[in-house]
Enzyme design. Structure first.
Site, PDB file in Angstrom:
ATOM      1  CE  LYS A  74       6.935   4.788  -4.205  1.00  0.00           C
ATOM      2  NZ  LYS A  74       5.888   5.487  -3.437  1.00  0.00           N
TER       3      LYS A  74
HETATM    4  P1  NAD Z   1      -3.153   1.748  -8.180  1.00  0.00           P
HETATM    5  O1  NAD Z   1      -2.353   0.790  -8.959  1.00  0.00           O
HETATM    6  O2  NAD Z   1      -4.063   1.225  -7.129  1.00  0.00           O
HETATM    7  O3  NAD Z   1      -4.024   2.650  -9.159  1.00  0.00           O
HETATM    8  C1  NAD Z   1      -3.463   3.401 -10.184  1.00  0.00           C
HETATM    9  C2  NAD Z   1      -4.585   3.956 -11.016  1.00  0.00           C
HETATM   10  O4  NAD Z   1      -4.051   4.894 -11.950  1.00  0.00           O
HETATM   11  C3  NAD Z   1      -5.306   2.889 -11.832  1.00  0.00           C
HETATM   12  O5  NAD Z   1      -6.696   3.138 -11.821  1.00  0.00           O
HETATM   13  C4  NAD Z   1      -4.740   3.079 -13.221  1.00  0.00           C
HETATM   14  O6  NAD Z   1      -5.592   2.641 -14.239  1.00  0.00           O
HETATM   15  C5  NAD Z   1      -4.558   4.569 -13.239  1.00  0.00           C
HETATM   16  N1  NAD Z   1      -3.604   5.026 -14.251  1.00  0.00           N
HETATM   17  C6  NAD Z   1      -2.439   4.467 -14.618  1.00  0.00           C
HETATM   18  N2  NAD Z   1      -1.869   5.176 -15.597  1.00  0.00           N
HETATM   19  C7  NAD Z   1      -2.691   6.220 -15.835  1.00  0.00           C
HETATM   20  C8  NAD Z   1      -2.681   7.301 -16.746  1.00  0.00           C
HETATM   21  N3  NAD Z   1      -1.652   7.447 -17.586  1.00  0.00           N
HETATM   22  N4  NAD Z   1      -3.699   8.185 -16.720  1.00  0.00           N
HETATM   23  C9  NAD Z   1      -4.732   8.029 -15.853  1.00  0.00           C
HETATM   24  N5  NAD Z   1      -4.815   7.015 -14.985  1.00  0.00           N
HETATM   25  C10 NAD Z   1      -3.808   6.125 -14.977  1.00  0.00           C
HETATM   26  O7  NAD Z   1      -2.110   2.797  -7.572  1.00  0.00           O
HETATM   27  P2  NAD Z   1      -2.312   3.762  -6.320  1.00  0.00           P
HETATM   28  O8  NAD Z   1      -1.753   3.069  -5.141  1.00  0.00           O
HETATM   29  O9  NAD Z   1      -3.695   4.273  -6.311  1.00  0.00           O
HETATM   30  O10 NAD Z   1      -1.300   4.933  -6.694  1.00  0.00           O
HETATM   31  C11 NAD Z   1      -1.696   6.070  -7.448  1.00  0.00           C
HETATM   32  C12 NAD Z   1      -0.772   7.233  -7.122  1.00  0.00           C
HETATM   33  O11 NAD Z   1      -0.824   7.501  -5.715  1.00  0.00           O
HETATM   34  C13 NAD Z   1       0.707   6.999  -7.421  1.00  0.00           C
HETATM   35  O12 NAD Z   1       1.294   8.223  -7.786  1.00  0.00           O
HETATM   36  C14 NAD Z   1       1.269   6.559  -6.076  1.00  0.00           C
HETATM   37  O13 NAD Z   1       2.649   6.759  -5.975  1.00  0.00           O
HETATM   38  C15 NAD Z   1       0.480   7.469  -5.168  1.00  0.00           C
HETATM   39  N6  NAD Z   1       0.406   7.054  -3.777  1.00  0.00           N
HETATM   40  C16 NAD Z   1      -0.079   5.828  -3.415  1.00  0.00           C
HETATM   41  C17 NAD Z   1      -0.152   5.487  -2.075  1.00  0.00           C
HETATM   42  C18 NAD Z   1      -0.742   4.188  -1.613  1.00  0.00           C
HETATM   43  O14 NAD Z   1      -0.890   3.998  -0.399  1.00  0.00           O
HETATM   44  N7  NAD Z   1      -1.138   3.273  -2.491  1.00  0.00           N
HETATM   45  C19 NAD Z   1       0.304   6.375  -1.095  1.00  0.00           C
HETATM   46  C20 NAD Z   1       0.777   7.626  -1.487  1.00  0.00           C
HETATM   47  C21 NAD Z   1       0.819   7.951  -2.820  1.00  0.00           C
END
Ligand code: NAD
Length: 421
Positions: free
Chosen positions: A109
């Protein structure tokens, strides 16, 4: 691990999880010690010339937790709270996740401590390119392959791929996944994590005899994972009654129109009720405690703790985010008969289709959307079944079962490889 202090350290959560699974697996102490340690950690401090002429020094990280089963794999996060312990925990969860879905990757990561919301596109590009240069010796298609995470996206992956390719002198598509389609990205990668979360949640509802048609769904986080998962739930006939992002959320017990919510997010960078005009305002704290069938935390770590776990009313939780639930909360939810599909299973669709993208890049082949969707669905369902079987056989919660499966596979690979020299 203690939740007494206000801030819960994700690495404490990750270590506690390993301890619980290692005890069940009766892992040899030396092996347990080995898999708890990260293999390699790089911290970089680097300057970027900002638009106003100032020079700002950023701190970035790349951590490779374990590469016994294959090259490191894991996203890059841009967020003000990124620190070494968070990146370590996220890298460790990647190792277990790749092993749960049985794809030949290790866990890694990365992240840069920054506030991307206050930066221009040009500043983001400069920061990304310099960060790529700083970590270039660690990444590559054979050793460590980054991908998008919180506040990074296909454009950021394109800059990383271009910078790395410039350093090598030829185009290296396989250095990152989650790229734009025009640069060797895979069909279905953008949707993969949200779609996988939906598939996992659907399997979870079967365990609680909940019909998806009309089921009430609450989604925290409206980005790549949460936004897309919400669309899949809506398409399947569920009622998404609340969504939120970092600025707060909107709630309507009759159900929200997700396309309109996402349009609002695009237009105003938020989903608050004043802008979506589709229901009542709701805080992130209130949202987690709503009466619903399925809760999908898809934002950040440590959202469900021992404080709010007793107030959770959802019957099924599918973790889109990494590390949203602490071990103390896990115990409370398990005792309350909440069916929780843990992060390392529920959000594994992302790393699965990243693997497909990497394979296509290495083989210089293109798969169809149908091939990707069919393979993703098969892997998600198979992995869910394997975890469920362990959970039933060992009488443990789904998180412990998934950790037993993932850690067990990494441990066996470690035994087979032995210790060099
Ligand atoms: P992203 O940047 O596309 O979206 C993040 C979202 O979370 C945004 O809408 C943001 O406004 C919101 N957010 C941020 N802080 C917040 C808070 N304190 N309370 C509520 N909402 C909040 O990111 P993503 O890729 O969707 O990632 C989200 C989660 O999923 C993370 O934990 C990430 O590690 C996990 N994840 C992502 C992927 C991927 O393929 N992108 C894969 C596995 C896990």
């Amino acid at each position: 691990m203690s939740e007494k202090k206000d801030k819960i350290n994700p690495i404490d959560v990750a270590m506690k999880q390993v301890d619980i699974a290692a005890e069940k697996l009766k892992l040899e102490p030396g092996l347990c010690e080995k898999i708890k340690q990260t293999k390699r950690e790089l911290i970089v401090h680097f300057p970027v010339k900002m638009d106003d002429g100032r020079v700002k020094v950023f701190t970035g990280y790349r951590v490779q937790h374990n590469m016994t089963r294959g090259p490191g794999k894991g996203g890059i996060r841009y967020h003000p709270d990124v620190d070494l312990d968070e990146v370590r925990a996220l890298a460790m969860w990647m190792t277990w996740k790749a092993a749960v879905v049985n794809i030949p990757f290790g866990g890694a990561k990365g992240g840069v401590q920054c506030d991307p919301k206050t930066m221009s596109l040009q500043e983001l590009e400069k920061m990304t390119r310099r960060f790529t240069w700083e970590i270039a010796s660690m990444i590559g298609p054979d050793q460590d392959i980054p991908a998008p995470d919180v506040y990074t996206n296909p454009q950021v992956m394109a800059w990383i791929m271009d910078t790395y390719s410039m350093l090598k002198g030829y185009s290296v598509h396989g250095v990152v996944t989650g790229k734009p389609l025009e640069l060797g990205g895979s069909l279905g990668r953008y949707e993969a994590t949200g779609k996988g979360v939906f598939i996992a949640a659907l399997e979870g509802t079967k365990q609680r005899k909940i019909r998806i048609g009309g089921a009430r769904v609450v989604v925290q986080g409206c980005g790549n994972v949460g936004g897309i998962a919400a669309q899949y739930f809506e398409k399947a006939g569920a009622k998404v009654i609340a969504v939120s992002d970092s600025k707060g959320g909107v709630y309507n017990k009759k159900g929200l129109n997700i396309s309109k919510v996402l349009d609002c997010k695009k237009k105003y960078s938020c989903v608050i009720s004043e802008k979506t005009k589709m229901g009542d305002g709701i805080t992130n704290k209130e949202l987690l405690e709503l009466d619903c069938d399925i809760l999908v935390p898809s934002a950040l770590e440590n959202q469900i703790t021992k404080k709010n776990a007793p107030k959770i009313k959802a019957k099924v939780i599918a973790e889109g985010a990494n590390g949203p639930t602490t071990p103390e909360a896990d115990r409370i939810l398990y005792e309350s008969d909440v069916f929780l599909v843990p992060d390392i299973l529920a959000n594994a669709g992302g790393v699965t289709v990243s693997y497909f993208e990497w394979v296509q890049n290495l083989q210089e082949l293109l798969w169809t959307e149908e091939e990707i969707s069919e393979r993703l669905t098969r892997i998600m369902k198979r992995s869910f079944g394997e975890v469920l079987n362990i959970s039933r056989k060992e009488k443990v919660d789904m998180r412990t079962a998934a950790l037993m499966l993932g850690i067990g596979r990494v441990a066996e690979a470690t035994r087979l490889r032995g210790i060099y020299p």
